[in-house]
Design an enzyme around this catalytic site. Structure first.
Site, PDB file in Angstrom:
ATOM      1  N   ARG A 137      49.558  -7.188  68.889  1.00  7.89           N
ATOM      2  CA  ARG A 137      49.810  -5.776  69.125  1.00  7.89           C
ATOM      3  C   ARG A 137      50.846  -5.553  70.224  1.00  7.89           C
ATOM      4  O   ARG A 137      51.109  -4.437  70.627  1.00  7.89           O
ATOM      5  CB  ARG A 137      48.504  -5.138  69.571  1.00  7.89           C
ATOM      6  CG  ARG A 137      48.297  -3.776  68.952  1.00  7.89           C
ATOM      7  CD  ARG A 137      46.922  -3.653  68.531  1.00  7.89           C
ATOM      8  NE  ARG A 137      46.356  -2.369  68.466  1.00  7.89           N
ATOM      9  CZ  ARG A 137      45.325  -2.130  67.689  1.00  7.89           C
ATOM     10  NH1 ARG A 137      44.846  -3.078  66.915  1.00  7.89           N
ATOM     11  NH2 ARG A 137      44.783  -0.949  67.675  1.00  7.89           N
ATOM     12  N   LYS A 142      45.554   0.698  57.611  1.00  8.60           N
ATOM     13  CA  LYS A 142      45.580  -0.776  57.588  1.00  8.60           C
ATOM     14  C   LYS A 142      44.220  -1.341  57.173  1.00  8.60           C
ATOM     15  O   LYS A 142      44.152  -2.228  56.348  1.00  8.60           O
ATOM     16  CB  LYS A 142      45.915  -1.348  58.975  1.00  8.60           C
ATOM     17  CG  LYS A 142      47.313  -1.122  59.453  1.00  8.60           C
ATOM     18  CD  LYS A 142      47.604  -1.949  60.693  1.00  8.60           C
ATOM     19  CE  LYS A 142      46.681  -1.706  61.862  1.00  8.60           C
ATOM     20  NZ  LYS A 142      46.667  -0.348  62.413  1.00  8.60           N
ATOM     21  N   ARG A 160      37.950  10.319  60.470  1.00 11.06           N
ATOM     22  CA  ARG A 160      37.473   9.021  59.980  1.00 11.06           C
ATOM     23  C   ARG A 160      36.003   8.787  60.382  1.00 11.06           C
ATOM     24  O   ARG A 160      35.588   9.125  61.480  1.00 11.06           O
ATOM     25  CB  ARG A 160      38.361   7.937  60.603  1.00 11.06           C
ATOM     26  CG  ARG A 160      38.006   6.533  60.222  1.00 11.06           C
ATOM     27  CD  ARG A 160      39.175   5.638  60.378  1.00 11.06           C
ATOM     28  NE  ARG A 160      39.530   5.371  61.763  1.00 11.06           N
ATOM     29  CZ  ARG A 160      40.575   4.609  62.106  1.00 11.06           C
ATOM     30  NH1 ARG A 160      41.347   4.085  61.178  1.00 11.06           N
ATOM     31  NH2 ARG A 160      40.843   4.392  63.364  1.00 11.06           N
ATOM     32  N   ARG A 191      33.669   6.764  65.519  1.00  8.75           N
ATOM     33  CA  ARG A 191      34.027   5.890  66.652  1.00  8.75           C
ATOM     34  C   ARG A 191      34.426   6.733  67.855  1.00  8.75           C
ATOM     35  O   ARG A 191      35.177   7.696  67.707  1.00  8.75           O
ATOM     36  CB  ARG A 191      35.203   4.994  66.251  1.00  8.75           C
ATOM     37  CG  ARG A 191      34.784   3.759  65.489  1.00  8.75           C
ATOM     38  CD  ARG A 191      35.967   3.033  64.932  1.00  8.75           C
ATOM     39  NE  ARG A 191      37.068   2.853  65.852  1.00  8.75           N
ATOM     40  CZ  ARG A 191      38.237   2.306  65.517  1.00  8.75           C
ATOM     41  NH1 ARG A 191      38.441   1.912  64.272  1.00  8.75           N
ATOM     42  NH2 ARG A 191      39.193   2.153  66.413  1.00  8.75           N
ATOM     43  N   ARG A 207      46.003   6.236  72.016  1.00 11.17           N
ATOM     44  CA  ARG A 207      46.180   5.079  71.113  1.00 11.17           C
ATOM     45  C   ARG A 207      47.529   5.154  70.405  1.00 11.17           C
ATOM     46  O   ARG A 207      48.183   4.132  70.191  1.00 11.17           O
ATOM     47  CB  ARG A 207      45.033   5.009  70.095  1.00 11.17           C
ATOM     48  CG  ARG A 207      43.721   4.583  70.747  1.00 11.17           C
ATOM     49  CD  ARG A 207      42.547   4.779  69.828  1.00 11.17           C
ATOM     50  NE  ARG A 207      42.611   3.958  68.645  1.00 11.17           N
ATOM     51  CZ  ARG A 207      42.007   4.253  67.503  1.00 11.17           C
ATOM     52  NH1 ARG A 207      41.304   5.356  67.386  1.00 11.17           N
ATOM     53  NH2 ARG A 207      42.105   3.439  66.481  1.00 11.17           N
TER      54      ARG A 207
HETATM   55  P1  AMP Z   1      41.652  -0.708  66.177  1.00  5.32           P
HETATM   56  O1  AMP Z   1      40.328  -0.584  65.525  1.00  5.32           O
HETATM   57  O2  AMP Z   1      42.519  -1.766  65.578  1.00  5.32           O
HETATM   58  O3  AMP Z   1      42.361   0.620  66.300  1.00  5.32           O
HETATM   59  O4  AMP Z   1      41.376  -1.202  67.691  1.00  5.32           O
HETATM   60  C1  AMP Z   1      40.536  -0.459  68.553  1.00  5.32           C
HETATM   61  C2  AMP Z   1      40.834  -0.821  69.998  1.00  5.32           C
HETATM   62  O5  AMP Z   1      40.632  -2.233  70.212  1.00  5.32           O
HETATM   63  C3  AMP Z   1      42.270  -0.591  70.457  1.00  5.32           C
HETATM   64  O6  AMP Z   1      42.498   0.761  70.860  1.00  5.32           O
HETATM   65  C4  AMP Z   1      42.386  -1.564  71.643  1.00  5.32           C
HETATM   66  O7  AMP Z   1      41.721  -1.052  72.789  1.00  5.32           O
HETATM   67  C5  AMP Z   1      41.570  -2.752  71.127  1.00  5.32           C
HETATM   68  N1  AMP Z   1      42.433  -3.736  70.417  1.00  5.32           N
HETATM   69  C6  AMP Z   1      42.446  -4.020  69.097  1.00  5.32           C
HETATM   70  N2  AMP Z   1      43.347  -4.977  68.818  1.00  5.32           N
HETATM   71  C7  AMP Z   1      43.931  -5.309  69.986  1.00  5.32           C
HETATM   72  C8  AMP Z   1      44.955  -6.222  70.368  1.00  5.32           C
HETATM   73  N3  AMP Z   1      45.576  -7.012  69.479  1.00  5.32           N
HETATM   74  N4  AMP Z   1      45.294  -6.291  71.688  1.00  5.32           N
HETATM   75  C9  AMP Z   1      44.680  -5.535  72.607  1.00  5.32           C
HETATM   76  N5  AMP Z   1      43.714  -4.630  72.318  1.00  5.32           N
HETATM   77  C10 AMP Z   1      43.334  -4.519  71.025  1.00  5.32           C
END
Ligand code: AMP
Length: 218
Positions: free
Chosen positions: A88, A13, A127, A162, A173
């Protein structure tokens, strides 16, 4: 255009949204990037989010909803935007719907970027990301290595692995995605605005499929 991307962690994404944002000249709002920046800056939202992010579970909805209310209300969003990572879960989707109605906006299309689960794990654990918030470029040790090991091609910042891209957190996740985010495909499907794009293959190949699906001029 108001575009929302759905897809599991590792579906690509971030990479596709950045390319599309550049092509269409639209702002790209990535919830993960915004949260990581808030953690780095030590803001109230960042302090509230950190322990959840470290475990690979969702940050409380009110943190995200307040954050997106602030961003989506900005005048530069009037030309359209690309949402990546928010909403989400169903409560966040309902809150977004209320917020967009208040702002006299609506989602044009929801892209469901689909990838097989085996590939997701390989993509995420390999990554490497650029922590510079003006850049946030994404690389992969095998599929998309930077020219110089560990250094961003675009801004020369040292790349990071990360902490939530490490195998134990990745598993959580993916579970969180399947349980809480995947139901949104049906939620938006019922509104008739979902288009599924195959996320496998080279980033350029996926991007070609994406622009064809969106019927954006090449
Ligand atoms: P991402 O980089 O999009 O994978 O997000 C990393 C982490 O941020 C996720 O594993 C969640 O802990 C938090 N996160 C990101 N977007 C959301 C969301 N819309 N709602 C809740 N937690 C989020």
């Amino acid at each position: 255009m108001q575009i929302l991307f759905l897809g599991a962690p590792g579906a690509g994404k971030g990479t596709q949204c950045k390319k599309l944002a550049e092509k269409l000249g639209l702002p790209h709002l990535s919830s993960g990037d915004l949260l990581r920046e808030a953690v780095k800056q030590g803001t109230k939202a960042g302090v509230a989010a950190k322990s959840f992010m470290d475990k690979g579970i969702l940050v409380p909805d009110d943190v995200l909803i307040a954050m997106f209310r602030e961003f989506l209300s900005k005048p530069e969003m009037d030309k359209g935007f690309i949402l990546d990572g928010f909403p989400r879960n169903l409560p966040q989707a309902e809150s977004l719907s209320t917020l967009l109605t208040e702002l006299s906006k609506s989602l044009t299309v929801v892209i469901n970027l689909h990838t097989s689960e085996d590939l997701l794990v390989e993509r995420i654990t390999g990554r490497r990301t650029c922590p510079n918030k003006e850049c946030n470029a994404v690389y992969h040790v095998k599929f998309q290595a930077p020219k110089q090991l560990g250094v961003c091609d675009k801004c020369a910042t040292e790349l990071v692995h990360r902490s939530d891209d490490k195998p134990d957190v990745v598993k959580q996740r993916l579970t969180t995605y399947a349980e809480q985010t995947e139901p949104l495909i049906t939620y938006y499907g019922n509104q008739g605005i979902v288009k599924t794009v195959d996320g496998e293959g080279e980033p350029e190949e996926v991007f070609d499929r994406l622009v064809k699906t969106l019927k954006v001029p090449v």
